[in-house]
Write a protein that holds these residues in place. Structure first.
Motif, PDB file in Angstrom:
ATOM      1  N   GLN A  81      29.523  44.138  37.079  1.00 52.31           N
ATOM      2  CA  GLN A  81      29.004  42.841  37.537  1.00 52.31           C
ATOM      3  C   GLN A  81      29.175  41.762  36.469  1.00 52.31           C
ATOM      4  O   GLN A  81      29.128  40.566  36.756  1.00 52.31           O
ATOM      5  CB  GLN A  81      27.531  42.948  37.947  1.00 52.31           C
ATOM      6  N   THR A  82      29.409  42.190  35.218  1.00 52.64           N
ATOM      7  CA  THR A  82      29.638  41.186  34.154  1.00 52.64           C
ATOM      8  C   THR A  82      31.123  40.859  34.023  1.00 52.64           C
ATOM      9  O   THR A  82      31.499  39.958  33.275  1.00 52.64           O
ATOM     10  CB  THR A  82      29.141  41.720  32.787  1.00 52.64           C
ATOM     11  N   VAL A  83      31.966  41.600  34.767  1.00 52.77           N
ATOM     12  CA  VAL A  83      33.415  41.401  34.653  1.00 52.77           C
ATOM     13  C   VAL A  83      33.984  40.777  35.921  1.00 52.77           C
ATOM     14  O   VAL A  83      34.822  39.879  35.876  1.00 52.77           O
ATOM     15  CB  VAL A  83      34.133  42.748  34.381  1.00 52.77           C
ATOM     16  N   PHE A  84      33.502  41.238  37.097  1.00 55.28           N
ATOM     17  CA  PHE A  84      34.080  40.811  38.371  1.00 55.28           C
ATOM     18  C   PHE A  84      33.047  40.064  39.203  1.00 55.28           C
ATOM     19  O   PHE A  84      31.867  40.422  39.197  1.00 55.28           O
ATOM     20  CB  PHE A  84      34.568  42.042  39.156  1.00 55.28           C
ATOM     21  N   VAL A  85      33.548  39.071  39.927  1.00 54.87           N
ATOM     22  CA  VAL A  85      32.702  38.337  40.896  1.00 54.87           C
ATOM     23  C   VAL A  85      33.094  38.834  42.290  1.00 54.87           C
ATOM     24  O   VAL A  85      34.286  38.806  42.644  1.00 54.87           O
ATOM     25  CB  VAL A  85      32.939  36.813  40.782  1.00 54.87           C
ATOM     26  N   PRO A  86      32.144  39.300  43.098  1.00 53.06           N
ATOM     27  CA  PRO A  86      32.484  39.830  44.425  1.00 53.06           C
ATOM     28  C   PRO A  86      33.311  38.822  45.238  1.00 53.06           C
ATOM     29  O   PRO A  86      33.039  37.618  45.212  1.00 53.06           O
ATOM     30  CB  PRO A  86      31.104  40.059  45.071  1.00 53.06           C
ATOM     31  N   GLY A  87      34.328  39.357  45.883  1.00 47.26           N
ATOM     32  CA  GLY A  87      35.154  38.508  46.749  1.00 47.26           C
ATOM     33  C   GLY A  87      36.337  37.887  46.056  1.00 47.26           C
ATOM     34  O   GLY A  87      37.273  37.417  46.703  1.00 47.26           O
ATOM     35  N   ARG A  88      36.325  37.854  44.708  1.00 45.92           N
ATOM     36  CA  ARG A  88      37.487  37.282  44.005  1.00 45.92           C
ATOM     37  C   ARG A  88      38.541  38.369  43.787  1.00 45.92           C
ATOM     38  O   ARG A  88      38.224  39.564  43.710  1.00 45.92           O
ATOM     39  CB  ARG A  88      37.064  36.709  42.649  1.00 45.92           C
ATOM     40  N   LYS A  89      39.801  37.970  43.625  1.00 43.50           N
ATOM     41  CA  LYS A  89      40.887  38.903  43.340  1.00 43.50           C
ATOM     42  C   LYS A  89      41.339  38.746  41.897  1.00 43.50           C
ATOM     43  O   LYS A  89      41.414  37.621  41.374  1.00 43.50           O
ATOM     44  CB  LYS A  89      42.070  38.639  44.286  1.00 43.50           C
ATOM     45  N   TYR A  90      41.638  39.865  41.258  1.00 46.90           N
ATOM     46  CA  TYR A  90      42.002  39.876  39.834  1.00 46.90           C
ATOM     47  C   TYR A  90      43.320  40.621  39.638  1.00 46.90           C
ATOM     48  O   TYR A  90      43.756  41.390  40.499  1.00 46.90           O
ATOM     49  CB  TYR A  90      40.913  40.574  39.018  1.00 46.90           C
ATOM     50  N   ARG A  91      43.914  40.381  38.464  1.00 48.14           N
ATOM     51  CA  ARG A  91      45.032  41.221  38.026  1.00 48.14           C
ATOM     52  C   ARG A  91      44.580  41.872  36.729  1.00 48.14           C
ATOM     53  O   ARG A  91      44.101  41.174  35.819  1.00 48.14           O
ATOM     54  CB  ARG A  91      46.284  40.375  37.805  1.00 48.14           C
TER      55      ARG A  91
END
Ligand code: F1P
Length: 344
Positions: A81-91
């Motif tokens: 939860q400190t790295v990713f925001v729900p619903g966003r896409k990452y590489r």
């Protein structure tokens, strides 16, 4: 006696040249991965590979102009939860020389299982666990190592990420000049670094770096610690003034990686620390005023800038750690308490 660590430190120019050829030959595959969706880029790894991630994130955001950050692999799955925001896409770029470090393999698997986006495995070992998991796999086999500590693997994998960032930015970085630049300057300055490393009167070691140099400062700090069993500290340049400078004395060596962009304020910090008694090992494009308490490597000219200079710096820090280990009667190939891969 030529040992693994010495051989691999000196093999960096060749590893870089071979890897640049490999990247060029496979660039269309790599660039199609980069064209995919992903709002933010996360670089992750452990130990040296996390330090690599710190520099890679600074270089990537600057060049590709997309948000980029570095995260220790353990945080990806322990504190998502400190790295990713729900619903966003990452590489995600999962970086591991061995491709077997448990946390890094687990981080990439966690990232993909939770459908956070596309994951790239960057490793020196084809067929490793990490390479079985990536949507894209980049194998810098020319930088494979026998040593426990990472040297050419660090600079070569970072160079690979700089290559991709430059291609993403459509910016000509003239990276093909770097192997010869490094080779010539290692030959010129290795004797000075060896002399400095053999001075066992230094008791405190402080590494300073800004922006993309901060990850390099951390890596130099880790190399000195791993190989020569020396306690070290690492700061952004101006942060060092806010308390930590209290420890500076005549037995303090400050390893300073100055930038072209912020040289003036960086220089001011170093002049202040010399007045407090510190000796300075300075690597940068501009020179400081000559002093008996200054050891200096000046790297300037075509192909040298705040994108490439951080990568050129690290070989001299590796040599500092290597020669101090030897001066302390230690074997750099067999660092105390360490194993080549940390598998939990
Ligand atoms: C990561 C690492 C190194 C460390 C030592 C143990 O390795 O922690 O940073 O110096 O060699 O392994 P890797 O995941 O890059 O193979």
């Amino acid at each position: 006696m030529v040992d693994h660590t010495a051989r691999e430190i000196h093999h960096q120019p060749q590893a870089w040249a071979e890897t640049l050829s490999y990247l060029e030959a496979n660039s269309s595959q790599f660039l199609s991965f980069l064209a995919g969706e992903g709002e933010e880029v996360i670089f992750t790894g452990c130990g040296t590979s996390y330090n690599l991630s710190l520099s890679a994130a600074a270089l990537w955001q600057t060049l590709a102009q997309t948000p980029a950050r570095a995260v220790p692999a353990s945080q990806v799955f322990l504190f998502p939860q400190t790295v990713f925001v729900p619903g966003r896409k990452y590489r995600l770029f999962a970086i591991s020389r061995s491709g077997e470090t448990s946390e890094t393999v687990q981080a990439l698997n966690f990232f993909k299982k939770n459908n956070f986006g596309q994951g790239c495995a960057l490793t020196c070992e084809a067929g490793s666990s990490l390479s079985q998991t990536g949507d894209l796999v980049i194998v810098t086999a020319s930088a494979r190592e026998e040593s426990v500590v990472m040297t050419q693997s660090f600079s070569t994998m970072l160079l690979s990420l700089l290559y991709l960032a430059g291609r993403q930015a459509k910016k000509e970085l003239k990276l093909s000049l770097l192997p010869e630049i490094l080779s010539q300057n290692m030959e010129t300055y290795e004797p000075m670094v060896r002399e400095l490393a053999r001075n066992l009167s230094f008791q405190k070691f402080i590494f300073l770096g800004n922006g993309p140099y901060y990850g390099i400062a951390w890596e130099g700090s880790l190399k000195l610690k791993e190989m020569s069993l020396t306690p070290t500290e690492t700061f952004h340049f101006l942060e060092f003034r806010h308390g930590p400078k209290s420890i500076v004395d005549d037995h303090t060596l400050i390893i300073a990686l100055t930038s072209q962009q912020a040289f003036s304020p960086e220089q001011a910090v170093l002049l202040e620390m010399m007045e407090l008694g510190a000796t300075i090992f300075h690597i940068g494009s501009s020179r400081l005023s000559p002093s008996s308490k200054l050891f200096e490597i000046a790297l300037d000219g075509e192909g040298i800038n705040d994108y490439t200079l951080p990568i050129l710096d690290v070989a001299f820090l590796q040599l500092l750690g290597y020669y101090r280990a030897q001066a302390r009667g230690l074997n750099p190939d067999q660092p105390k308490n360490l194993t080549k891969v940390v598998k939990l």
